[in-house]
Design a protein around this motif. Structure first.
Motif, mmCIF file in Angstrom:
data_model
loop_
_atom_site.group_PDB
_atom_site.id
_atom_site.type_symbol
_atom_site.label_atom_id
_atom_site.label_comp_id
_atom_site.label_asym_id
_atom_site.label_seq_id
_atom_site.Cartn_x
_atom_site.Cartn_y
_atom_site.Cartn_z
ATOM 1 N N SER A 101 -52.822 78.576 -3.675
ATOM 2 C CA SER A 101 -51.749 77.939 -3.956
ATOM 3 C C SER A 101 -50.695 78.016 -2.549
ATOM 4 N N GLY A 102 -49.810 77.401 -2.746
ATOM 5 C CA GLY A 102 -48.620 77.181 -2.065
ATOM 6 C C GLY A 102 -48.337 78.681 -1.533
ATOM 7 N N MET A 103 -48.094 79.605 -2.480
ATOM 8 C CA MET A 103 -47.591 80.867 -1.957
ATOM 9 C C MET A 103 -48.655 81.608 -1.250
ATOM 10 N N VAL A 163 -47.828 80.559 2.076
ATOM 11 C CA VAL A 163 -46.740 81.087 2.593
ATOM 12 C C VAL A 163 -46.764 82.391 2.987
ATOM 13 N N TYR A 203 -37.641 77.336 -1.196
ATOM 14 C CA TYR A 203 -38.345 77.612 -2.632
ATOM 15 C C TYR A 203 -37.922 79.090 -3.047
ATOM 16 N N GLU A 253 -37.780 75.287 5.668
ATOM 17 C CA GLU A 253 -38.544 74.413 5.263
ATOM 18 C C GLU A 253 -37.857 73.028 5.986
ATOM 19 N N ASN A 298 -35.780 72.718 -0.674
ATOM 20 C CA ASN A 298 -36.129 72.355 -1.840
ATOM 21 C C ASN A 298 -35.006 73.379 -2.806
ATOM 22 N N ASP A 322 -42.354 75.262 6.448
ATOM 23 C CA ASP A 322 -42.946 74.644 5.171
ATOM 24 C C ASP A 322 -42.630 73.384 5.155
ATOM 25 N N THR A 378 -43.583 71.130 2.749
ATOM 26 C CA THR A 378 -43.838 70.510 1.449
ATOM 27 C C THR A 378 -43.276 69.290 1.085
ATOM 28 N N SER A 425 -47.487 73.495 0.087
ATOM 29 C CA SER A 425 -47.995 73.912 -1.091
ATOM 30 C C SER A 425 -48.692 72.338 -1.508
ATOM 31 N N THR A 441 -50.194 71.574 -3.868
ATOM 32 C CA THR A 441 -49.936 71.366 -5.420
ATOM 33 C C THR A 441 -48.796 70.164 -5.472
ATOM 34 N N LYS A 442 -48.208 69.959 -4.676
ATOM 35 C CA LYS A 442 -46.983 69.075 -4.965
ATOM 36 C C LYS A 442 -47.488 67.655 -4.484
ATOM 37 N N LEU A 470 -53.214 73.261 -8.389
ATOM 38 C CA LEU A 470 -52.455 74.194 -7.137
ATOM 39 C C LEU A 470 -53.410 74.549 -6.073
ATOM 40 N N GLY A 471 -52.779 74.399 -5.014
ATOM 41 C CA GLY A 471 -53.412 74.653 -3.628
ATOM 42 C C GLY A 471 -52.237 74.923 -2.586
ATOM 43 N N ILE A 503 -42.868 69.489 -8.378
ATOM 44 C CA ILE A 503 -42.325 68.502 -7.714
ATOM 45 C C ILE A 503 -43.881 67.558 -7.093
HETATM 46 C C1 PLP Z 1 -43.998 74.747 -4.850
HETATM 47 C C2 PLP Z 1 -43.558 75.239 -3.486
HETATM 48 C C3 PLP Z 1 -44.135 76.330 -2.936
HETATM 49 C C4 PLP Z 1 -44.969 77.247 -3.606
HETATM 50 O O1 PLP Z 1 -46.153 76.591 -3.837
HETATM 51 P P1 PLP Z 1 -47.332 77.031 -5.388
HETATM 52 O O2 PLP Z 1 -48.253 75.940 -4.903
HETATM 53 O O3 PLP Z 1 -46.543 76.658 -6.461
HETATM 54 O O4 PLP Z 1 -47.657 78.384 -4.650
HETATM 55 C C5 PLP Z 1 -43.767 76.728 -1.581
HETATM 56 N N1 PLP Z 1 -42.632 75.944 -0.882
HETATM 57 C C6 PLP Z 1 -42.131 74.880 -1.391
HETATM 58 C C7 PLP Z 1 -41.042 74.180 -0.405
HETATM 59 C C8 PLP Z 1 -42.493 74.524 -2.808
HETATM 60 O O5 PLP Z 1 -42.024 73.547 -3.418
#
Ligand code: PLP
Length: 443
Positions: free
Chosen positions: A84-86, A89, A110, A154, A158, A183, A185, A205, A207-208, A217-218, A382
């Motif tokens: 996941s993104g977290m 991070v 975030y 970032e 966000n 970041d 994303t 992330s 995921t977005k 998720l990634g 997002i």
């Molecule tokens: C969503 C998001 C994250 C976390 O990502 P996940 O995939 O939900 O763990 C981190 N940074 C930003 C800017 C995000 O939008």
């Protein structure tokens, strides 16, 4: 000469003539382990002397293609994908500050990232100095101490869409021997490559916008491969480590000895991914590779629609202001001239696919708008090809301590939209009818 972005988005990291048995799409190697064939090959694989696969927590062929493609799209020297993104991070920040270091970060981030640094990482001995405005370089510099290890921001935040002064921050960080972690994303690698402007480590992330279809998720950590981890600030990089050494031959090496300028990436991989185990599944990597193939085209359309929606929202009397730094009227956070300059120098193709806006009335009106939309989906995500709406103060930024949330502009009357691929007219019609319902007894 390196290939264009759109070409790398489709082909990066994978050549069907030599990989995957000629398969057009990257095969899903849904296997926990891989045959090492001989004892000598197993020994060389385990020692990292040759490339190959043995166990999918360490490396997987499908995931490896995503890592190589993301690294190529960001102009990095290597990448590690995570669940996941977290995971990305947290691993990057902990790896930088490991062993009692400090971080410097803004508050408009975030929500989970703020919460991690504010209330959780201190339990591991890692403190963060929060600055109100990350582009106030004097304020940032005033926080730099002997144990500061990284500046984190970032690129486009966000939900405020404020742009970080990456060249200014990189200059400052590097003068002090500190790494800059970005970041990226929100803009995605299509709109911005932070490494081109001086960032040392980029996280996403995936995921977005990268996945783009809200289906997996990634996350990923990408290393520019040019920071000097041996400058004296990073003992974790220079102490000998058994896991990468060869005790039997009596050679003990550090991450810096073994991997040089890629010490950080290899430490994230060997320590954080292997021990915390937040690996990306091969199926997720497959979905995200498929998403990447259309990243440039999706984001181009979404940016155009986001600008249209931002301008439309500005014309609605019940909207107090719109945060969308892609248009001059949407730049509310930080110095407007600097935001102007950063958007034209760093983000000429657009700032991203999210925007936020403050409505008159307060939370009651926010609830009514959210409850009245039909086409927009009420979801905390997002970058999806569907348009999503959310109230950040209650949902995505709920865990951020109140004063930090307000200082980041995330008030109870703020709404965020993540712009998808629908026809702009339909989105406008849906928002207009939702506003009409929300303010029907309003004067
Ligand atoms: C969503 C998001 C994250 C976390 O990502 P996940 O995939 O939900 O763990 C981190 N940074 C930003 C800017 C995000 O939008």
């Amino acid at each position: 000469m390196s290939q264009g972005f759109a070409t790398r988005a489709v082909h990066g990291g994978y050549d069907c003539r030599s990989q995957g048995g000629g398969s057009a799409s990257v095969p899903i190697y849904q296997s926990a382990a891989f045959d090492m064939v001989t004892a000598n090959r197993g020994d060389a694989l385990a020692a990292g002397e040759i490339e190959g696969f043995s166990y999918s927590r360490l490396s997987n062929p499908t995931v490896k293609v995503l890592e190589d493609r993301m690294s190529s799209l960001e102009g990095g020297k290597g990448a590690v994908a995570m669940a996941s993104g977290m995971a990305a991070v947290s691993s990057a920040l902990l790896c930088a500050a490991e062993g009692g270091g400090r971080l410097i970060s803004p508050v408009d981030l975030y929500g989970t990232s703020v919460d991690a640094m504010k209330t959780f990482f201190p339990n591991f001995g890692i403190e963060t100095d929060f600055v109100e405005d990350i582009n106030d370089l004097d304020a940032v510099e005033s926080f730099i101490r002997d144990d500061t290890r990284a500046i984190f921001a970032e690129s486009v935040s966000n939900p405020s869409t404020a742009i970080a002064d990456i060249p200014g921050l990189a200059d400052l960080a590097h003068r002090h021997g500190i790494a800059l972690i970005i970041d990226n994303t929100v803009p995605t690698p299509y709109l911005l490559n932070p490494i081109d402007f001086g960032a040392d480590i980029v996280v996403h992330s995936t995921t977005k916008g990268v996945a783009g279809h809200g289906n997996a998720l990634g996350g990923v950590v990408i290393d520019a491969g040019r920071f000097d981890w041996g400058n004296g600030r990073y003992p974790q990089m220079t102490q000998p480590e058994l896991i990468i050494s060869d005790e039997r031959r009596g050679s003990m090496v550090s991450f810096l000895d073994a991997f040089g300028s890629l010490a950080f990436l290899n430490r994230v991989h060997t320590k954080y991914l292997h021990t915390f185990g937040a690996v990306m599944s091969p199926f997720t990597a497959y979905l995200q590779l498929t998403g990447l193939e259309t990243l440039a085209q999706r984001v181009t359309t979404q940016v155009r629609t986001a600008e249209t929606l931002a301008r439309h929202l500005l014309s609605i009397p019940q909207v107090e202001y719109v945060n969308y730094s892609g248009i001059p009227e949407g730049r509310h956070r930080g110095d407007a001239d600097l935001q102007d300059r950063l958007s034209s120098t760093m983000l000429p193709k657009g700032v991203g696919t999210i925007l936020s806006f403050k409505v008159r009335g307060g939370y009651e009106q926010v609830k009514r708008i959210v409850d009245s939309v039909h086409l927009l989906a009420y979801m905390p995500n997002i970058g999806d090809c569907r348009t999503l709406i959310v109230d950040p103060a209650r949902i995505t930024h709920r865990e951020v301590p109140g004063p930090y949330r307000l200082s980041a502009g995330v008030s109870d009357d703020l709404i965020r939209i993540s712009v998808g691929l629908e026809s702009p007219d339909d989105l406008i019609a849906d928002l207009d009818q939702a506003f009409a319902v929300a303010y029907q007894d309003w004067d």
